[in-house]
Design a protein around this motif. Structure first.
Motif, mmCIF file in Angstrom:
data_model
loop_
_atom_site.group_PDB
_atom_site.id
_atom_site.type_symbol
_atom_site.label_atom_id
_atom_site.label_comp_id
_atom_site.label_asym_id
_atom_site.label_seq_id
_atom_site.Cartn_x
_atom_site.Cartn_y
_atom_site.Cartn_z
ATOM 1 N N ARG A 119 0.739 -1.275 0.045
ATOM 2 C CA ARG A 119 0.117 -0.004 -0.030
ATOM 3 C C ARG A 119 0.872 1.406 0.046
ATOM 4 N NH1 ARG A 119 -2.575 -0.702 4.364
ATOM 5 N NH2 ARG A 119 -1.114 0.384 5.672
ATOM 6 N N GLU A 120 1.897 1.484 0.961
ATOM 7 C CA GLU A 120 2.592 2.469 0.839
ATOM 8 C C GLU A 120 3.635 2.806 -0.290
ATOM 9 O OE1 GLU A 120 1.838 4.760 3.031
ATOM 10 O OE2 GLU A 120 0.501 3.554 4.008
ATOM 11 N N THR A 121 4.002 1.462 -0.837
ATOM 12 C CA THR A 121 4.847 1.738 -1.994
ATOM 13 C C THR A 121 4.029 2.423 -3.067
ATOM 14 O OG1 THR A 121 6.225 0.015 -1.523
ATOM 15 C CG2 THR A 121 6.372 0.559 -3.823
ATOM 16 N N GLY A 122 3.030 1.894 -3.216
ATOM 17 C CA GLY A 122 2.094 2.343 -4.305
ATOM 18 C C GLY A 122 1.499 3.808 -4.004
ATOM 19 N N ARG A 123 1.320 4.320 -2.845
ATOM 20 C CA ARG A 123 1.132 5.720 -2.597
ATOM 21 C C ARG A 123 2.364 6.636 -2.791
ATOM 22 N NH1 ARG A 123 -2.430 5.232 3.100
ATOM 23 N NH2 ARG A 123 -4.050 4.390 2.010
ATOM 24 N N ALA A 124 3.380 6.339 -2.448
ATOM 25 C CA ALA A 124 4.679 6.835 -2.529
ATOM 26 C C ALA A 124 5.070 6.998 -4.145
ATOM 27 C CB ALA A 124 5.864 6.438 -1.746
ATOM 28 N N VAL A 145 6.693 -3.198 -9.086
ATOM 29 C CA VAL A 145 5.852 -2.423 -9.258
ATOM 30 C C VAL A 145 5.694 -2.439 -10.963
ATOM 31 C CG1 VAL A 145 5.272 -0.003 -9.670
ATOM 32 C CG2 VAL A 145 6.577 -0.608 -7.696
ATOM 33 N N GLY A 146 4.349 -2.637 -11.239
ATOM 34 C CA GLY A 146 3.919 -2.744 -12.568
ATOM 35 C C GLY A 146 2.818 -1.848 -13.035
ATOM 36 N N CYS A 147 2.778 -1.579 -14.444
ATOM 37 C CA CYS A 147 1.771 -0.608 -14.760
ATOM 38 C C CYS A 147 1.346 -0.864 -16.145
ATOM 39 C CB CYS A 147 2.297 0.836 -14.592
ATOM 40 S SG CYS A 147 3.917 1.118 -14.812
ATOM 41 N N GLU A 148 0.258 -0.573 -16.383
ATOM 42 C CA GLU A 148 -0.399 -1.119 -17.627
ATOM 43 C C GLU A 148 0.182 -0.226 -18.874
ATOM 44 O OE1 GLU A 148 -4.429 -1.104 -16.886
ATOM 45 O OE2 GLU A 148 -4.419 -2.903 -15.571
ATOM 46 N N GLN A 149 0.167 1.008 -18.505
ATOM 47 C CA GLN A 149 0.616 2.026 -19.710
ATOM 48 C C GLN A 149 1.818 2.039 -19.758
ATOM 49 O OE1 GLN A 149 -1.357 2.472 -16.958
ATOM 50 N NE2 GLN A 149 -0.305 3.698 -15.685
ATOM 51 N N ALA A 150 2.496 2.693 -20.815
ATOM 52 C CA ALA A 150 3.891 2.911 -21.143
ATOM 53 C C ALA A 150 4.580 3.720 -20.082
ATOM 54 C CB ALA A 150 4.265 3.519 -22.451
ATOM 55 N N LEU A 151 4.188 4.793 -19.432
ATOM 56 C CA LEU A 151 4.325 5.566 -18.556
ATOM 57 C C LEU A 151 3.663 5.305 -17.267
ATOM 58 C CD1 LEU A 151 5.207 9.007 -20.504
ATOM 59 C CD2 LEU A 151 6.931 7.253 -19.576
ATOM 60 N N PRO A 193 -1.973 9.915 -16.207
ATOM 61 C CA PRO A 193 -3.124 10.440 -15.544
ATOM 62 C C PRO A 193 -4.315 9.396 -15.992
ATOM 63 C CG PRO A 193 -2.231 12.072 -16.493
ATOM 64 C CD PRO A 193 -1.083 11.238 -16.962
ATOM 65 N N GLY A 194 -4.882 8.959 -14.759
ATOM 66 C CA GLY A 194 -5.800 7.849 -14.957
ATOM 67 C C GLY A 194 -5.588 6.637 -15.059
ATOM 68 N N GLY A 195 -4.378 6.224 -14.878
ATOM 69 C CA GLY A 195 -3.942 4.747 -14.984
ATOM 70 C C GLY A 195 -3.730 4.351 -13.781
ATOM 71 N N SER A 196 -3.237 3.191 -13.380
ATOM 72 C CA SER A 196 -2.870 2.717 -12.156
ATOM 73 C C SER A 196 -1.567 1.834 -12.206
ATOM 74 C CB SER A 196 -4.192 1.645 -11.930
ATOM 75 O OG SER A 196 -4.085 0.606 -12.804
ATOM 76 N N VAL A 197 -1.070 1.938 -10.868
ATOM 77 C CA VAL A 197 0.034 1.093 -10.581
ATOM 78 C C VAL A 197 -0.236 -0.080 -9.776
ATOM 79 C CG1 VAL A 197 2.266 1.550 -9.748
ATOM 80 C CG2 VAL A 197 1.382 3.315 -10.705
ATOM 81 N N ARG A 198 0.352 -1.303 -10.018
ATOM 82 C CA ARG A 198 0.255 -2.589 -9.357
ATOM 83 C C ARG A 198 1.475 -2.804 -8.501
ATOM 84 N NH1 ARG A 198 -3.273 -6.211 -8.232
ATOM 85 N NH2 ARG A 198 -2.852 -8.557 -8.035
ATOM 86 N N HIS A 245 -1.383 -4.673 -4.299
ATOM 87 C CA HIS A 245 -2.147 -3.574 -4.151
ATOM 88 C C HIS A 245 -2.170 -2.630 -5.380
ATOM 89 C CE1 HIS A 245 -3.665 0.012 -2.193
ATOM 90 N NE2 HIS A 245 -2.993 1.065 -2.831
ATOM 91 N N SER A 246 -3.102 -2.281 -5.887
ATOM 92 C CA SER A 246 -3.399 -1.501 -6.911
ATOM 93 C C SER A 246 -3.824 0.131 -6.412
ATOM 94 C CB SER A 246 -4.588 -2.069 -7.936
ATOM 95 O OG SER A 246 -4.640 -1.017 -9.168
ATOM 96 N N GLU A 247 -2.801 1.146 -7.037
ATOM 97 C CA GLU A 247 -3.105 2.345 -6.597
ATOM 98 C C GLU A 247 -3.457 3.215 -7.882
ATOM 99 O OE1 GLU A 247 -3.326 5.457 -4.098
ATOM 100 O OE2 GLU A 247 -2.978 3.558 -3.414
ATOM 101 N N PRO A 248 -4.378 3.959 -7.949
ATOM 102 C CA PRO A 248 -4.724 4.820 -9.025
ATOM 103 C C PRO A 248 -4.098 6.155 -9.202
ATOM 104 C CG PRO A 248 -6.570 4.981 -7.301
ATOM 105 C CD PRO A 248 -5.549 4.047 -6.893
#
Length: 143
Positions: A47-52, A88-94, A98-103, A133-136
Motif C-alpha cells: 500500500r505505501e509503495t503504491g502511494r509513494a 511495481v508494474g503498470c499497464e500503460q507505457a509511462l 493520468p487516469g492509469g494505475s500502478v500495481r 495493491h493497486s493504486e490509481p
C-alpha cells in the motif's frame, strides 16, 4: 490412603505436564505472532509503495520513492530490507499517466523462530507472505 514413598509426586507430575504443554504453546504463539507481523508488513509495504510511487513528481524518481517507503515499512515491522521486496508494474507505457494505475506486489520472507539452519533441507525455515495493491494515478495529475 497415602503410601509412605508417594508424598509430593503429584506436584512433580503437574509441573512436568505443564512444561510439556506450555513450551509448544508458547512456541506456537510466538510463531503465529511473527507470521502476523509478516502479513501486516507485506500488506502495508504494498500500500505505501503504491502511494509513494503515484505521488512522485516524475517517472524517474518514482521507483526510489516506492522502495524507500517499502524499506521503512519492513523495518518498522521488524524485518530487514533484505527480507522484503516489492515489484511495481503498470499497464500503460509511462506508469504515472493520468487516469492509469500502478500495481504493487510486496513479498516478505518470515524466518521461523528456533529452526536451525542444518534442517533447511528437511524443514521449511521461512514462510513467504505476499500482498498486492493497486493504486490509481490521479486523473487530473499534471505531466
Amino acid at each position: 490412603m497415602e503410601k509412605p514413598g508417594e508424598r509430593g509426586s503429584m506436584l512433580i507430575e503437574v509441573v512436568f505436564l505443564m512444561v510439556l504443554v506450555m513450551l509448544p504453546l508458547l512456541y506456537l504463539v510466538g510463531t503465529l505472532g511473527r507470521l502476523q507481523a509478516g502479513a501486516y508488513a507485506a500488506s502495508a509495504a504494498a500500500r505505501e509503495t503504491g502511494r509513494a510511487y503515484v505521488t512522485a513528481s516524475d517517472d524517474a524518481s518514482a521507483p526510489g520513492r516506492g522502495q524507500a517507503a517499502a524499506d521503512l515499512v519492513f523495518v518498522s515491522h521488524g524485518f530487514t530490507s533484505g527480507e522484503g521486496s516489492v515489484e511495481v508494474g503498470c499497464e500503460q507505457a509511462l506508469c504515472l499517466t493520468p487516469g492509469g494505475s500502478v500495481r504493487v506486489t510486496a513479498t516478505v520472507q518470515v524466518p521461523l523462530p528456533l529452526v536451525p539452519d542444518f534442517l533447511s533441507g528437511a524443514l521449511p525455515t521461512s514462510v513467504s507472505m505476499t500482498s498486492a495493491h493497486s493504486e490509481p494515478v490521479d486523473a487530473f495529475r499534471g505531466q
